[in-house]
Design a protein around this motif. Structure first.
Motif, PDB file in Angstrom:
ATOM      1  N   ARG A 107     -13.453  51.161 -14.011  1.00  0.00           N
ATOM      2  CA  ARG A 107     -13.626  51.070 -15.210  1.00  0.00           C
ATOM      3  C   ARG A 107     -14.138  52.499 -15.327  1.00  0.00           C
TER       4      ARG A 107
ATOM      5  N   SER B 178     -16.278  47.041  -8.973  1.00  0.00           N
ATOM      6  CA  SER B 178     -14.962  47.033 -10.051  1.00  0.00           C
ATOM      7  C   SER B 178     -14.845  48.279 -10.296  1.00  0.00           C
TER       8      SER B 178
ATOM      9  N   ALA C 198      -9.424  39.623 -15.176  1.00  0.00           N
ATOM     10  CA  ALA C 198      -9.646  39.949 -13.720  1.00  0.00           C
ATOM     11  C   ALA C 198      -8.921  41.696 -13.646  1.00  0.00           C
TER      12      ALA C 198
ATOM     13  N   GLU D 117     -11.281  44.255 -11.719  1.00  0.00           N
ATOM     14  CA  GLU D 117     -12.491  43.574 -10.640  1.00  0.00           C
ATOM     15  C   GLU D 117     -11.805  43.434  -9.655  1.00  0.00           C
ATOM     16  N   HIS D 118     -12.627  42.705  -8.755  1.00  0.00           N
ATOM     17  CA  HIS D 118     -11.872  42.226  -7.199  1.00  0.00           C
ATOM     18  C   HIS D 118     -11.204  43.631  -6.180  1.00  0.00           C
TER      19      HIS D 118
ATOM     20  N   ARG E 193      -7.935  35.003 -12.811  1.00  0.00           N
ATOM     21  CA  ARG E 193      -8.567  35.537 -11.861  1.00  0.00           C
ATOM     22  C   ARG E 193      -7.885  36.533 -11.006  1.00  0.00           C
TER      23      ARG E 193
END
Lengths: 122, 515
Positions: B363, B361, B272, B275-276, B451
């Protein structure tokens, strides 16, 4: 930058706001992403008249009237990427223009104080 | 020494503390001061320099240079290029925001419990929010500082018929100087660089500024400290290396963009992580009034409405922006753009933030810089468009002769009988200009390690002594300004750490910087 914000309607243009000094300053101070974005947008601005207004000349060879029409068409072009070129040019022009004492006076705003550019060293 | 700024190349700096907190904004400062009040030795490590109000810039140019992360040039990579804005200084984004204080709505805790398995935060977060409101002198924008734009918005909302209110902010006796976004030189705004961070110092803590963290040093599965290298705030030259050992825990609170990247660089493994990522993208409409509005006189943001928070999912606000920024916000170029700007005094900018459901997201990209992938889905675009229509209606009701919706494909100006054209505008994100300023996620909390990155105490799943204490941990958007929630959650996590050691935070050490 000068083509994006010329003098008009009683307001000074970028050309009246020491743009050379501004460019020198921002070239030294800006982060790479901003500076190189401005450079790329500057090149694109010179090369795009043929695409935007159908005139196969670089922007600096256009007549003042044609360049003004080109600046408007560039920033309202249907291509998003072309509009982004205009956005970066306007962003830089706005920073130079909007902080200048003459523009602020014309807009009934007080002049900015000097930026100290200082921080706690210890 | 209680504050260590840029150190030139030379021997590495080594420090030790009970807790190391990465970041000094809303989350980091709140966690640090809570720990320090509990008697812990704290070191706060901040990427940006420490600028006091006397150091704050006046111009928008220098505001971007001195206080914003990378001049505010981070943009979303997605369907449209929307700026992602946050501060980079001791005090983080609290230095450059409007200090808007909104308590966490109860339904947020219910959703965290139901959808993410996080329970038991509400009472503690609200208790801390009570305390923070007292400590940071939260008050309504005083009458003298409201300015014409904010007053007009109140009138407009009343006439349209929805609830709105004068903002409550962490601002003590606002003078309405209209400089919130460049930092409040009058010391009215109670940003953490003049409140909680100095208190951490008074309690024996240390602050490292100009010290971006490269990574958390993790031995086995246990965080033992943070390491990085000083960077000169003007020349960007790299200085001495540093290592700060944490004997009890490392808390990362470097923002929803940078916290996930630091954890990634540190080798933290989680499906996770990054993410989110969520946001409240904001956009606005200019109203054009016959009489001068002079939006830059008065509080930068002084009016708000949460009437549409649940349906369709919007928060409305006023926002004064300087001419430098209006130039790039208006459509057109050349003499026509200057003519449009000549009406600056007659413009009022009112905005809305979308409580978006879209998820993105974070990165690392080229040279380690963050890449934020984020695009609006159709439902969020409908909310965005609906919000523009409500704002346009409010302008017209307040007496505006026309509005400038800023939607590509629509006329530059819309008169009162034309504003319904906004509801027919294309939903293509590229036709809109929006800014992401409320950021959430990237290292979200939840009960399920598949998650989420951290649990309900802020601890990173599967690692010891490693915590997240900022907006990166928030698993949902809020529909309101996030600073108060970030502070309440960070304080709760910090109190949890103290409790595990049998300690408890004491009342504040002394008064913060007074106005």
């Amino acid at each position: 930058m000068e083509a994006m914000l010329p003098a008009e309607a009683g307001l000074p243009g970028v050309a009246d706001c020491a743009p050379d000094l501004f460019i020198t300053r921002i070239s030294k101070e800006a982060c790479g992403r901003l500076w190189w974005g401005m450079v790329a947008a500057g090149f694109a601005f010179q090369l795009l008249p043929v695409v935007v207004v159908g005139i196969p000349l670089p922007a600096f060879l256009l007549s003042a009237r044609a360049r003004d029409r080109y600046a408007f068409k560039l920033s309202t072009h249907r291509s998003y990427l072309i509009r982004q070129v205009a956005f970066i040019a306007k962003f830089a022009a706005g920073l130079c223009w909007g902080g200048h004492d003459s523009v602020r006076e014309a807009l009934a705003l007080p002049p900015y104080a000097t930026d100290p550019g200082t921080w706690r060293a210890s | 020494m209680s504050h260590l700024a840029y150190q030139p190349p030379g021997p590495a700096v080594e420090l030790e503390a009970d807790y190391v907190v990465v970041g000094s904004g809303a989350g980091g400062a709140m966690a640090a001061v809570t720990l320090a009040r509990g008697g812990a030795k704290v070191v706060v490590v901040e990427a940006g320099p420490w600028r006091d109000p006397e150091d704050y810039p006046s111009t928008a140019y220098a505001g971007l240079r001195d206080l914003f992360d990378d001049w505010g040039t981070l943009i979303t990579s997605g369907r449209a290029f929307w700026p992602v804005v946050q501060g980079r200084a001791v005090g983080g984004t609290t230095v450059i925001n409007s200090a808007i204080c909104v308590r966490t709505p109860g339904d947020i805790f219910e959703s965290w419990k139901k959808d993410h398995g996080i329970d038991g935060l509400a009472d503690s977060v609200w208790r801390y929010q009570d305390q923070i409101e007292r400590e940071l002198s939260v008050e309504e924008v005083p009458e003298r500082a409201r300015g014409h734009s904010n007053r007009l918005a109140i009138i407009g909302a009343e006439k349209v018929g929805y609830e709105s209110h004068v903002m409550r902010r962490y601002v003590k006796h606002c003078q309405g100087e209209g400089q919130c976004l460049q930092g409040c030189r009058g010391r009215r705004k109670q940003s953490t660089n003049i409140t909680y961070i100095p208190e951490v110092q008074r309690l024996g803590g240390q602050i490292l500024s100009c010290a971006p963290v490269e990574r958390v040093r993790i031995e086995g599965r246990t965080a033992v400290g943070v390491e990085g290298r000083f960077v000169h705030p003007a020349t960007k030259k790299k200085g001495a290396r540093y290592f700060v050992r944490a004997t009890k825990a490392v808390l990362v609170a470097a923002s929803a963009v940078h916290t996930p990247l630091i954890l990634m660089r540190s080798g933290v493994k989680s499906p996770a992580l990054g993410e989110h990522f969520r946001s409240h993208p904001g956009t606005g409409v200019f109203g054009l009034f016959d009489d001068p509005v002079d939006m830059n006189i008065g509080a930068t943001q002084g009016w708000a409405s949460t009437a549409f928070r649940e349906n369709p999912g919007l928060k409305l606000e006023t926002l004064a922006i300087p001419p430098e920024m209006v130039a790039s916000r208006l459509a057109g170029g050349g003499a026509e753009l200057t003519r449009r700007l000549s009406r600056y005094r007659h413009m009022a900018m009112w905005v809305h933030a979308v409580r978006a459901e879209s998820v993105g997201s974070v990165r690392p990209g080229l040279f380690g810089k963050p890449v934020v992938r984020y695009s609006f889905n159709r439902r969020d675009m409908e909310r965005l468009r609906k919000g523009l229509h409500i704002v346009a209606q409010t302008h017209i009701a307040a007496g505006a002769k026309a509005v400038v919706p800023g939607i590509f494909g629509l006329p530059y100006e819309l008169k009162a009988d034309e504003i319904d054209k906004i509801l027919e505008a294309s939903l293509e994100p590229r036709n809109y200009v929006a800014v992401l300023s409320h950021l959430f996620g990237g290292a979200v909390m939840g009960a399920d390690p598949a998650r989420s990155v951290v649990d309900g105490t802020g601890k990173v799943h599967g690692y010891e002594r490693l915590y997240v204490a900022d907006a990166a941990a928030l698993p949902t958007t809020l529909g309101v300004n996030p600073q108060h929630t970030i502070m309440g959650v960070a304080a709760t996590f910090a109190e949890g750490l103290l409790s595990a050691q049998g300690q408890k935070p004491k009342p504040r050490a002394s008064t913060p910087a007074a106005a």
